[in-house]
Design a protein around this motif. Sequence first.
Motif, short mmCIF file in Angstrom:
data_model
loop_
_atom_site.label_atom_id
_atom_site.label_comp_id
_atom_site.label_asym_id
_atom_site.label_seq_id
_atom_site.Cartn_x
_atom_site.Cartn_y
_atom_site.Cartn_z
N ILE A 283 0.83 -1.06 -0.13
CA ILE A 283 0.01 0.02 0.14
C ILE A 283 0.82 1.16 0.00
O ILE A 283 0.47 2.55 -0.11
N ARG A 284 2.26 1.12 0.12
CA ARG A 284 3.06 2.23 0.00
C ARG A 284 3.33 3.02 -1.38
O ARG A 284 3.57 2.11 -2.56
N LYS A 285 2.90 4.09 -1.42
CA LYS A 285 3.02 4.64 -2.84
C LYS A 285 4.40 4.33 -3.63
O LYS A 285 4.20 4.17 -5.00
N ALA A 286 5.57 4.82 -2.73
CA ALA A 286 7.01 4.37 -3.25
C ALA A 286 6.85 3.04 -4.05
O ALA A 286 7.53 2.96 -5.07
N GLU A 287 6.60 1.93 -3.39
CA GLU A 287 6.53 0.59 -3.91
C GLU A 287 5.67 0.41 -5.05
O GLU A 287 6.00 -0.23 -5.74
N ILE A 288 4.52 1.00 -5.06
CA ILE A 288 3.53 0.64 -6.21
C ILE A 288 4.09 1.30 -7.18
O ILE A 288 4.04 0.78 -8.32
N GLU A 289 4.68 2.55 -7.32
CA GLU A 289 5.23 3.20 -8.37
C GLU A 289 6.42 2.36 -8.86
O GLU A 289 6.68 2.54 -9.98
N ALA A 290 7.21 2.19 -7.99
CA ALA A 290 8.32 1.39 -8.42
C ALA A 290 7.95 0.00 -9.08
O ALA A 290 8.57 -0.53 -10.15
N SER A 291 6.89 -0.57 -8.78
CA SER A 291 6.44 -1.71 -9.44
C SER A 291 5.86 -1.40 -10.90
O SER A 291 6.27 -2.31 -11.72
N ILE A 292 5.47 -0.35 -11.09
CA ILE A 292 5.11 0.11 -12.40
C ILE A 292 6.16 0.30 -13.10
O ILE A 292 6.21 0.00 -14.37
N ASP A 293 7.34 0.81 -12.68
CA ASP A 293 8.51 1.21 -13.40
C ASP A 293 9.20 -0.22 -13.81
O ASP A 293 9.76 -0.35 -14.79
N LEU A 294 8.93 -1.13 -12.72
CA LEU A 294 9.49 -2.54 -13.12
C LEU A 294 9.10 -3.12 -14.22
O LEU A 294 9.53 -3.75 -15.07
N ALA A 295 7.72 -3.04 -14.22
CA ALA A 295 6.82 -3.71 -15.39
C ALA A 295 7.28 -3.01 -16.80
O ALA A 295 7.59 -3.90 -17.62
N ALA A 296 7.20 -1.85 -16.75
CA ALA A 296 7.74 -1.28 -17.94
C ALA A 296 9.27 -1.47 -18.45
O ALA A 296 9.40 -1.63 -19.60
N GLU A 297 10.32 -1.73 -17.59
CA GLU A 297 11.43 -2.15 -17.69
C GLU A 297 11.50 -3.90 -18.27
O GLU A 297 12.41 -3.90 -19.36
N VAL A 298 10.56 -4.37 -17.72
CA VAL A 298 10.75 -5.99 -18.00
C VAL A 298 10.11 -5.75 -19.64
O VAL A 298 10.54 -6.69 -20.39
N THR A 299 9.06 -5.02 -19.81
CA THR A 299 8.39 -4.93 -21.18
C THR A 299 9.24 -4.59 -22.13
O THR A 299 9.47 -5.36 -23.27
N GLU A 300 10.41 -3.68 -21.87
CA GLU A 300 11.32 -3.47 -22.99
C GLU A 300 12.38 -4.70 -22.97
O GLU A 300 12.56 -5.05 -24.14
N MET A 301 12.78 -5.23 -21.96
CA MET A 301 13.54 -6.20 -21.92
C MET A 301 12.84 -7.65 -22.91
O MET A 301 13.54 -8.20 -23.86
N LEU A 302 11.47 -7.58 -22.81
CA LEU A 302 10.88 -8.72 -23.38
C LEU A 302 10.59 -8.34 -25.02
O LEU A 302 10.82 -9.34 -25.88
N ARG A 303 10.56 -7.25 -25.19
CA ARG A 303 10.27 -6.55 -26.54
C ARG A 303 11.42 -7.00 -27.34
O ARG A 303 11.42 -7.20 -28.77
#
Length: 306
Positions: A283-303
């Motif tokens: 529920i911590r905003k910093a961790e939620i936003e970091a998870s979004i960033d991680l998903a975006a980075e993994v997307t680029e790795m997969l692409r």
Amino acid sequence: MSRHPLPQLLAEARSGVLVFSITPPKRSNTEERIKEIAEVTLERLAALDLDGLILYDIDDESDRNPDDRPFPFLPTLDPGSYYTEHLTGWRQPVIIYRCVGKYPEPELRAWMAGAGPGVLSVFVGPSSGGKSVQTSLRRAQELRAEVRPDLPLGAVAISERTDEHLRMLAKQERGASFFVTQVVYHVNETKNLLSDYFYECRARGVAPRTVIFTLSLCGSMKTLELVRWLGVDVPRWLENSIRHAADPLAESYRQCVAMARDLMDFCEHLGLPYGFNIESVSIRKAEIEASIDLAAEVTEMLRHRR
């Protein structure tokens, strides 16, 4: 995303699947607050290039560990109801977890019969062998074969369990067409499982199914305590890295990216179909936003590998 829909990607055992997972809001929230949480969640997810969303079904797992839970267990909304009532703006497929032991057969049967075309499911068994259940995992799998054999079904994979590759194959025989791992912190244990599973599939002349690796950021030692309490094996070196880091969340992020790259390389070397699940349950905003960033980075790795 100009890719095939998630059910087809999993049915064809394609690599490169990316999903994002959340828990429904706590039942104690007001209806107004639940709507607000859903709206903010959809806004955050809209920025990501995802194949689907996972909604967890949370159960009290105090039977698995006699020690006090680091965070108190608070019941959450039913994931199926949360999806149909509050996430109508989500246009991609959704994987709805079901802790099947919580539900009597008629309720589970009715839910499966009414699940829409964009719904997949993962059936989860009891957290311990001695836990009282209303419907066993085996019976839930039988019900799905009777009621909705077309409902794409996944199963949980836990690297630390003995003979887990044999459990995976047994679940596969009972209808599981993909696997989602427990959160990965111990890459070597995960690679051991993948190797055992792949070569056992080869020995049996069975095609391996897609394994989706769960990555979850750990921004504090309290969160790490909960992960351990839930039975996840955290290597001592990784715990030390997070414990002594000036920024534990940033260190956890760095390690998640490294694990993702390592698992991609290993699966491609084996020829095992894989994907990733970026978990966001804090529920911590910093961790939620970091998870979004991680998903975006993994997307680029997969692409770059698709």
